[in-house]
Design a protein around this motif. Structure first.
Motif, PDB file in Angstrom:
ATOM      1  N   THR A 122       0.825  -1.212   0.000  1.00 15.40           N
ATOM      2  CA  THR A 122       0.000   0.000   0.000  1.00 15.40           C
ATOM      3  C   THR A 122       0.854   1.254   0.000  1.00 15.40           C
ATOM      4  O   THR A 122       0.720   2.112  -0.877  1.00 15.40           O
ATOM      5  CB  THR A 122      -0.945   0.022   1.214  1.00 15.40           C
ATOM      6  N   SER A 123       1.730   1.373   0.987  1.00 15.29           N
ATOM      7  CA  SER A 123       2.582   2.560   1.085  1.00 15.29           C
ATOM      8  C   SER A 123       4.021   2.282   0.700  1.00 15.29           C
ATOM      9  O   SER A 123       4.792   3.211   0.461  1.00 15.29           O
ATOM     10  CB  SER A 123       2.537   3.124   2.510  1.00 15.29           C
ATOM     11  N   ALA A 148      -1.245   4.839 -18.380  1.00 21.09           N
ATOM     12  CA  ALA A 148      -1.618   5.296 -19.719  1.00 21.09           C
ATOM     13  C   ALA A 148      -1.789   4.114 -20.670  1.00 21.09           C
ATOM     14  O   ALA A 148      -2.727   4.075 -21.473  1.00 21.09           O
ATOM     15  CB  ALA A 148      -0.570   6.269 -20.258  1.00 21.09           C
ATOM     16  N   VAL A 149      -0.890   3.159 -20.579  1.00 20.73           N
ATOM     17  CA  VAL A 149      -0.994   1.967 -21.426  1.00 20.73           C
ATOM     18  C   VAL A 149      -2.219   1.148 -21.040  1.00 20.73           C
ATOM     19  O   VAL A 149      -2.953   0.644 -21.900  1.00 20.73           O
ATOM     20  CB  VAL A 149       0.299   1.135 -21.337  1.00 20.73           C
ATOM     21  N   ASN A 150      -2.471   1.007 -19.747  1.00 16.40           N
ATOM     22  CA  ASN A 150      -3.677   0.306 -19.311  1.00 16.40           C
ATOM     23  C   ASN A 150      -4.935   0.991 -19.838  1.00 16.40           C
ATOM     24  O   ASN A 150      -5.882   0.340 -20.283  1.00 16.40           O
ATOM     25  CB  ASN A 150      -3.728   0.220 -17.791  1.00 16.40           C
ATOM     26  N   THR A 292      -3.988   2.433  -9.543  1.00 15.24           N
ATOM     27  CA  THR A 292      -3.688   1.088  -9.023  1.00 15.24           C
ATOM     28  C   THR A 292      -2.302   0.598  -9.408  1.00 15.24           C
ATOM     29  O   THR A 292      -1.904  -0.491  -8.990  1.00 15.24           O
ATOM     30  CB  THR A 292      -4.719   0.075  -9.545  1.00 15.24           C
ATOM     31  N   GLU A 293      -1.570   1.364 -10.183  1.00 10.85           N
ATOM     32  CA  GLU A 293      -0.372   0.832 -10.825  1.00 10.85           C
ATOM     33  C   GLU A 293       0.933   1.032 -10.060  1.00 10.85           C
ATOM     34  O   GLU A 293       1.965   0.518 -10.493  1.00 10.85           O
ATOM     35  CB  GLU A 293      -0.219   1.461 -12.224  1.00 10.85           C
ATOM     36  N   ILE A 294       0.920   1.755  -8.935  1.00 13.96           N
ATOM     37  CA  ILE A 294       2.186   2.136  -8.301  1.00 13.96           C
ATOM     38  C   ILE A 294       3.074   0.928  -7.989  1.00 13.96           C
ATOM     39  O   ILE A 294       4.296   0.985  -8.193  1.00 13.96           O
ATOM     40  CB  ILE A 294       1.939   2.994  -7.028  1.00 13.96           C
TER      41      ILE A 294
END
Length: 342
Positions: A122-123, A148-150, A292-294
């Motif tokens: 999460t963090s 961006a790709v997603n 959601t991608e981080i």
């Protein structure tokens, strides 16, 4: 009282000041920052002289840096899944005191970074012990590129054009190829950037300053038509990581029926030919940040570290952090600057 160096935004420069070193609580962790990237958001704050606070143009100084990677040096008693010595990347948007380096109380360009409510997945995310810190610092911008790709919904059979061979555009090109996309073309006006695009896996590049973009796209992606039957390039998806008004003009001029345009770059003011969009039934898709991608990107960043490492043009030691920001502020002087810490 233990102190540390912190980098604050000032007018077209940074101030390095001594501040109190954070003390983690039972739910927190303390990370010794080992690398932190500089991006366009940082330079935006420098142009303003800090974070805007009112309609009168007033600003306040803020700690900079939202692309940190480092080493855990303290772990709170209630934290699980983290240990002293772990290499980690941090989610700047998970801090309860505000986005790290973007107006929040904390900055990833500080010598030590407090990870509030430290929670793996999460963090914070844990990296292998052999992961280079400078490449790890690309995690946050590569999450932007991945989103961006997603958002594009690109499929293996698609033909894609990426405008802008900066870190986000090149990151998007890498993700597209790792996704199995058949053909990815990168467009820019700086030859050195286009060379990098080829080195990270782009199938073709176009220097739009000297080449006929329309002719090249038809050559690379075949010919198609818009909704009125007018001839157009066979490109399925366009991704704007440049933010120049000319990009929209080029896309609309070339878009076939049902083409898609993903807008990830911060846009400059300009007029859009809505009639042209109508004639192609062009779909405009906005892409902001990384909902959601981080940490979706982290494992592949580790796996393909050499490929992503090619995006870094300058590695500057923290002792010369002022020079690092000067490079980032100077158009054309650098592509991706990462500050490294001892």
């Amino acid at each position: 009282m233990a102190t540390m160096k912190s980098v604050l935004a000032a007018r077209n420069k940074v101030d390095v000041v001594d501040v109190e070193r954070p003390v983690p609580g039972p739910k927190d962790a303390l990370v010794r920052v080992r690398a932190c990237g500089i991006c366009g958001t940082d330079t935006f704050f420098l142009h303003l002289g800090g974070m805007p606070t009112g309609a009168d143009g007033s600003t306040r100084a803020i700690p900079l840096g939202h692309e940190p990677a480092g080493e855990v040096v303290e772990v709170g008693a209630e934290v699980t899944g983290l240990a002293v010595g772990n290499r980690v990347v941090v989610n700047p948007q998970a801090a309860p005191t505000g986005i790290i380096g973007c107006g929040g109380e904390l900055g990833g360009m500080d010598e030590y970074l407090l990870v509030e409510n430290a929670k793996v997945g999460t963090s914070v995310a844990v990296l292998p012990d052999d992961m280079p810190f400078d490449v790890a610092a690309l995690n946050e911008p590569m999450a932007v590129a991945r989103h961006a790709v997603n958002r594009s919904g690109a499929r293996p059979t698609d033909k894609v054009v990426v405008f802008g061979a900066g870190p986000i555009g090149l990151g998007a090109a890498i993700w597209l190829k790792l996704r199995g996309v058949e053909h990815v073309t990168v467009v820019d006006i700086i030859p050195e950037r286009l060379e990098t695009a080829l080195s990270v896996g782009a199938d073709a590049v176009v220097d739009s300053a000297v080449e006929d973009l329309t002719g090249r796209l038809k050559e690379l992606h075949g010919e198609a038509a818009n909704a009125l039957g007018q001839p157009r390039a066979g490109t399925d998806i366009y991704l704007d990581a440049a933010g120049a008004p000319a990009v929209f003009d080029s896309v609309i001029a070339n878009a076939k029926w049902h083409a898609r345009l993903v807008m990830v770059a911060v846009q400059k003011k300009g007029e859009v030919d809505l009639g042209g969009m109508l004639r192609s039934e062009l779909t405009l898709i906005a892409s902001q940040g990384y909902p959601t991608e981080i940490f979706e990107v982290t494992a592949e960043l580790v796996e393909h570290r050499e490929r992503f490492g090619k995006l870094i043009s300058h590695r500057v030691p923290f002792a010369e952090v002022g020079r690092a920001f000067e490079l980032a502020l100077t158009p054309g002087a650098a592509e991706k600057v990462v500050v490294t810490f001892p």
